[in-house]
Design an enzyme around this catalytic site. Structure first.
Site, PDB file in Angstrom:
ATOM      1  N   CYS A 263     -18.280 -12.656 -11.548  1.00  0.00           N
ATOM      2  CA  CYS A 263     -19.395 -13.468 -11.067  1.00  0.00           C
ATOM      3  C   CYS A 263     -18.805 -14.661 -10.317  1.00  0.00           C
ATOM      4  O   CYS A 263     -17.971 -15.387 -10.853  1.00  0.00           O
ATOM      5  CB  CYS A 263     -20.251 -13.954 -12.234  1.00  0.00           C
ATOM      6  SG  CYS A 263     -21.444 -15.223 -11.718  1.00  0.00           S
TER       7      CYS A 263
ATOM      8  N   ALA B 234       0.811  -1.225   0.000  1.00  0.00           N
ATOM      9  CA  ALA B 234       0.000   0.000   0.000  1.00  0.00           C
ATOM     10  C   ALA B 234       0.846   1.277   0.000  1.00  0.00           C
ATOM     11  O   ALA B 234       0.453   2.287  -0.582  1.00  0.00           O
ATOM     12  CB  ALA B 234      -0.924  -0.001   1.209  1.00  0.00           C
TER      13      ALA B 234
ATOM     14  N   ASN C 177      10.315   1.758   2.980  1.00  0.00           N
ATOM     15  CA  ASN C 177       9.056   1.774   3.722  1.00  0.00           C
ATOM     16  C   ASN C 177       9.123   2.821   4.826  1.00  0.00           C
ATOM     17  O   ASN C 177      10.158   3.011   5.448  1.00  0.00           O
ATOM     18  CB  ASN C 177       8.768   0.388   4.321  1.00  0.00           C
ATOM     19  CG  ASN C 177       7.340   0.276   4.820  1.00  0.00           C
ATOM     20  OD1 ASN C 177       6.406   0.591   4.086  1.00  0.00           O
ATOM     21  ND2 ASN C 177       7.152  -0.127   6.055  1.00  0.00           N
TER      22      ASN C 177
ATOM     23  N   SER D  23       4.769  -3.109   5.216  1.00  0.00           N
ATOM     24  CA  SER D  23       5.368  -3.215   6.545  1.00  0.00           C
ATOM     25  C   SER D  23       5.653  -4.681   6.887  1.00  0.00           C
ATOM     26  O   SER D  23       6.143  -4.979   7.980  1.00  0.00           O
ATOM     27  CB  SER D  23       4.481  -2.559   7.591  1.00  0.00           C
ATOM     28  OG  SER D  23       3.156  -2.950   7.392  1.00  0.00           O
TER      29      SER D  23
ATOM     30  N   PHE E 255      -5.110   0.651   3.690  1.00  0.00           N
ATOM     31  CA  PHE E 255      -6.234   0.013   4.378  1.00  0.00           C
ATOM     32  C   PHE E 255      -6.027  -0.062   5.881  1.00  0.00           C
ATOM     33  O   PHE E 255      -6.943   0.110   6.654  1.00  0.00           O
ATOM     34  CB  PHE E 255      -6.419  -1.418   3.839  1.00  0.00           C
ATOM     35  CG  PHE E 255      -7.128  -1.490   2.529  1.00  0.00           C
ATOM     36  CD1 PHE E 255      -8.187  -2.363   2.350  1.00  0.00           C
ATOM     37  CD2 PHE E 255      -6.764  -0.686   1.464  1.00  0.00           C
ATOM     38  CE1 PHE E 255      -8.859  -2.432   1.146  1.00  0.00           C
ATOM     39  CE2 PHE E 255      -7.427  -0.749   0.250  1.00  0.00           C
ATOM     40  CZ  PHE E 255      -8.471  -1.622   0.083  1.00  0.00           C
TER      41      PHE E 255
ATOM     42  N   HIS F  13      -3.543  -9.935  -4.442  1.00  0.00           N
ATOM     43  CA  HIS F  13      -4.857  -9.702  -3.836  1.00  0.00           C
ATOM     44  C   HIS F  13      -5.920  -9.356  -4.868  1.00  0.00           C
ATOM     45  O   HIS F  13      -6.935  -8.761  -4.543  1.00  0.00           O
ATOM     46  CB  HIS F  13      -4.768  -8.594  -2.778  1.00  0.00           C
ATOM     47  CG  HIS F  13      -3.924  -8.977  -1.591  1.00  0.00           C
ATOM     48  ND1 HIS F  13      -3.574  -8.087  -0.602  1.00  0.00           N
ATOM     49  CD2 HIS F  13      -3.381 -10.159  -1.231  1.00  0.00           C
ATOM     50  CE1 HIS F  13      -2.827  -8.711   0.304  1.00  0.00           C
ATOM     51  NE2 HIS F  13      -2.687  -9.968  -0.062  1.00  0.00           N
TER      52      HIS F  13
HETATM   53 ZN    ZN Z   1     -22.479 -15.673 -13.758  1.00  0.00          ZN
END
Ligand code: ZN
Length: 250
Positions: free
Chosen positions: A130, A27, A221, A197, A38, A122
């Protein structure tokens, strides 16, 4: 800690002498682009409750809450632009130095700056998926559904739940990406860590793995990390400043 100039010179020598660099970003590389961390104070998890994957798939109310958060955050991130640190990594890739870029970020700013070999551990905020059939949409499209009153979007092909293509709490890490990431980490001769971190897994293990395979480590950092003692050079200065200087000196 040696002076900034001394550390820059040492980092530059390492970058110049190594041929197979892997970068690992968190981040902290995107805060200068206006995207809040976050975990930090005032960050996303201070302002919103964490909705886990299990809640998302089992509760309509949790999905509504989750998408409400995503809609509010979208206005904050949709115009974010890559900063000097992102650009510097793209330049290192174009020079043939940086072979692989592993990121924990979901903002897509590495790709915007021109990096192509990016592994997103991530997932990405730029798409929605979907959960049933895997159909993908650009996030802009799903945000438009929300704007027009949808609160719990579902798939137009199979009626499955639609979720941003990110890895949520309670969801397992993407296997293929993890395998590729650890291959790059074990084979690199320099691990260039920016803006993490290194408190949680797999982030904590990435530089340790590189180190145990003989790679050099450069850390950039704002705060201390648990493995600073392994690093050849540590910077606490802003990532944009440090990386901008380093690429200019090449
Ligand atoms: Zn679908």
């Amino acid at each position: 800690m040696p002076t900034f100039e001394k550390r820059l010179t040492k980092a530059l020598t390492l970058l110049q002498s190594c041929k197979n660099i892997t970068a690992f970003t968190g981040a902290g590389i995107s805060t200068e682009s206006g995207i809040s961390d976050f975990r930090s104070k005032g960050g996303v998890w201070d302002r919103y409750r964490i909705v886990t994957y299990q809640e998302f798939i089992s509760s309509h109310d949790a999905r509504v809450e989750y998408w409400k958060m995503k809609r509010e955050l979208y206005t904050e991130i949709k115009d974010a632009k890559p900063n000097r640190a992102h650009m510097a990594l793209a330049e290192l890739e174009h020079m043939g130095k940086l072979k692989c870029l592993i990121t924990q970020n979901i903002d897509g700013l590495h790709q915007d700056s021109g990096s192509s070999n990016v592994i997103e551990l991530h997932g990405t905020n730029r798409k929605a998926v979907c959960l049933e059939c895997g159909k993908l949409w650009p996030i802009e499209e799903v945000q438009e559904w929300l704007e027009s009153g949808e609160t719990d979007p579902s798939c137009d092909a199979c009626n499955g739940f639609v979720k941003p293509a990110t890895i949520s709490f309670g969801q397992s890490m993407p296997e293929a990406e993890m395998v590729r990431a650890f291959e790059c980490v074990s084979n690199c001769d320099l691990l260039f860590m920016i803006g993490s971190s290194l408190q949680v897994e797999p982030a904590a293990s990435i530089p340790r793995e590189a180190y145990s395979n003989g790679a050099k480590l450069i850390y950039v950092n704002r705060t201390e990390t648990p493995s600073d003692s392994l690093a050849d050079v540590c910077f606490r200065e802003n990532a944009g400043h440090v990386l901008g200087e380093l690429v200019n000196m090449f």
